[in-house]
Design an enzyme around this catalytic site. Sequence first.
Site, short mmCIF file in Angstrom:
data_model
loop_
_atom_site.label_atom_id
_atom_site.label_comp_id
_atom_site.label_asym_id
_atom_site.label_seq_id
_atom_site.Cartn_x
_atom_site.Cartn_y
_atom_site.Cartn_z
N GLN B 259 -1.24 -2.16 8.07
CA GLN B 259 -0.36 -2.53 6.86
C GLN B 259 0.39 -3.90 7.36
O GLN B 259 0.68 -4.68 6.41
CB GLN B 259 0.61 -1.15 6.63
N HIS B 262 -0.48 -7.51 6.74
CA HIS B 262 -0.42 -8.11 5.51
C HIS B 262 0.79 -9.23 5.38
O HIS B 262 0.24 -10.26 4.58
CB HIS B 262 -0.15 -7.03 4.37
N GLU B 327 3.51 3.33 -1.53
CA GLU B 327 2.45 2.85 -1.88
C GLU B 327 1.02 3.72 -1.57
O GLU B 327 0.19 3.95 -2.09
CB GLU B 327 2.16 1.45 -1.53
N HIS B 328 0.91 3.68 0.07
CA HIS B 328 -0.11 4.30 0.70
C HIS B 328 0.43 5.53 1.27
O HIS B 328 1.39 5.46 2.24
CB HIS B 328 -0.85 3.54 1.61
N ASP B 361 -8.96 0.12 0.81
CA ASP B 361 -8.56 -1.17 0.38
C ASP B 361 -9.88 -1.80 -0.08
O ASP B 361 -9.96 -2.80 -0.73
CB ASP B 361 -8.13 -2.04 1.54
N HIS B 420 12.33 6.31 -47.28
CA HIS B 420 11.31 7.05 -46.63
C HIS B 420 11.14 8.45 -47.59
O HIS B 420 9.93 8.80 -47.69
CB HIS B 420 11.89 7.48 -45.25
#
Lengths: 430, 430
Positions: B259, B262, B327-328, B361, B420
């Site tokens: 991770q 990245h 996220e993960h 991934d 209406h």
Amino acid sequence: MPVRLDAAAADFEPRFRALLAAKREVSPDVDATVRDILAEVRRRGDAAVIDYTKRFDALELTPETLRMPPEAIAEAHAATPPATREALEFAHRRILAHHERQRPKDDTYADALGAVLGSRWTAIESVGLYVPGGAASYPSSVLMNAVPAKVAGVERIAMVVPARAGELNPLVLAAAHIAGIDEIYRIGGAQAVAALAYGTERIAPVAKIVGPGNAYVAAAKRQVFGTVGIDLIAGPSEVLVIADGANDPTWIAADLLAQAEHDAAAQSILLTDDAAFADRVEAAVEAQLLALARGETARASWRDFGAIILVPSLDHAPPIADRIAAEHLEIATEDPDALFARIRNAGAAFLGRHTPEVIGDYVGGSNHVLPTARSARFSSGLSVLDFVKRTSVLKLGAEQLRALGPAAIEIARVEGLDAHARSVAIRLNL
Amino acid sequence: MPVRLDAAAADFEPRFRALLAAKREVSPDVDATVRDILAEVRRRGDAAVIDYTKRFDALELTPETLRMPPEAIAEAHAATPPATREALEFAHRRILAHHERQRPKDDTYADALGAVLGSRWTAIESVGLYVPGGAASYPSSVLMNAVPAKVAGVERIAMVVPARAGELNPLVLAAAHIAGIDEIYRIGGAQAVAALAYGTERIAPVAKIVGPGNAYVAAAKRQVFGTVGIDLIAGPSEVLVIADGANDPTWIAADLLAQAEHDAAAQSILLTDDAAFADRVEAAVEAQLLALARGETARASWRDFGAIILVPSLDHAPPIADRIAAEHLEIATEDPDALFARIRNAGAAFLGRHTPEVIGDYVGGSNHVLPTARSARFSSGLSVLDFVKRTSVLKLGAEQLRALGPAAIEIARVEGLDAHARSVAIRLNL
């Protein structure tokens, strides 16, 4: 007078483009003001909320009176005239029944390799519901926003509603009671959005904020987006009525006006293959306008944004309807399903001569929070899906990792992501 | 050195809050520049796109060469080394198979009154796919963004990818070919987003734009939102690894670094009940960092944003994991399902010791476009649902309108919406 376009005329394309491009709403640029309000509430919490509420809503609150006593909500419900209460409860039951069908299902399965994959849905923990004050304080909107959240399983719904000079629509409280909401704060504007997003001493923060509001509320929602989730930003309402000449023109006129009375920026469009029928509808609109409480609003909308589109035959309607991508689509013809099957862009469709769009506003069962301003091309009305989120799940054993690993290592390698490759290779002794 | 937090310590709550609140990314304020670029492309079309591409990407294009020849895409695929091509095709098949299960089903039914209600799903007509240039130009991302759109039935996918000085990652083209994309423009930045949103002479506008990009691209997507739909704005990547002491520390270290490599703003968090194990993981991280091509990036991320959270027992993990809303989420324990059942906020979960996040991934099958920055509390990863929209449908006969009408009229009346009420009443002769 609404514009009249003829799909068979040489100038149709540029005129239709102009109709689609017309900006119906000019949002004042309140970003800077809103930014200040958000920062102040973030910094000073309840004290800032109380200050702004005094200034903007002429209402003196204390930390103790920010929240409405739950008894007051139940009392408003009990005090509602029976006919109104029954109508709201009827609407609630129907909205509930329809939204129950929208709950997404988890999906867990093993593939041919034995890898277990899944999609698991869970409810958002807490949601803030913004309800406007004043004339646009609609009990039906409370039901439409609260029910999908409840059906999704949201545990906490915190409602905010401004009470200008202490005034609150008791029917909004009654609707909240029916929907099972008992956490209501008498605040509004950007300060209420800030309190929901960041939390204060007395108001716990939420994970998502939904509900319509004025330009300040919309700007505040955009600015807190990311810190919390938000729903779509609703614009002025729209209807496209596709009608053949066999309709009663007074019915169709009434439908066009039901949309127009919402807002001077609302838009009502009639699409028909019968020019004489269009004339009769126009005349009926004029006649009905005279007897309308909100006649001035409806007249401005019809005059400034109304349109009549003539087509050689209704066979030409679908591509035009798709470009309009109306929030509400009525198809008043003998075989509405056939036409509807050829149209893809619409927030909600109302089929047949006996399905006025207004039923969908209240008691049809589906949601009346719908994509406006052509956004039905890419988005949907509010639903249970807006109150849940999906976690994807993967579970491998050593054997599955051996089967999948080499391809993952190869892609990591060509993407130049060394540590990615190693995190797989190290488990495979590669 | 990553921070180390002890859930049993007196200072845990403030330190954990600080960890959650840490801003990992400072987006430069490019709003004004982007506004100008959007306006220019809107006004001058292709000519503006070509000017900006010359200026920002050092690439001379003409209206004729904006679009890449479809043959060049097929050629890039043919020229891909077989091992790489097979890995990408394997990934494609698995992503396809998983996403096929996500297609939502239409639901039409008649209720007890005979009213027909329905939810009808249709594909978005056209989608723009932004692919970054340079180092972050990943073939896997092309597959992850394109496949759900294809499965949804999107008829047109227009891809844009900047080609600085003419350079394009051939694997991105190969992945596009595998995914069935043949409409690719060699443009990027805000100008490419503008071209997709507004259209130019050569580039037809799309209804939605997806895919990651730099600060200019993100700002442009925010600004065109409304004109078109957009996907979530992705922030730097994150992983939370929940691991007991029985794991091989080198495996867990590799996952944390996968991770961290990245982006210097990426975040890797280890949560464990075993302090000695945490020490071993930290030592393994240091050792592995030495041999990493992107070691400097990974080291910065681990040093600045890495964290180790010690808990008295893993029973304490779920509420902490829910607040992180990673996220993960990796759960490397003996019984990961039991722990996962108690956690609700995560973009994707990877269960067991043999399921490194990296598989997800590339070749797991689920999507790698996932909510970052705690937004898993209220949003989900990319899926087929992002490329379809729902139209709600209502169809009544005269009888059903008689049953539903009175309640609708009552609510319209109390909401002060005369027209209406009339649109229903006129059909019931009321």
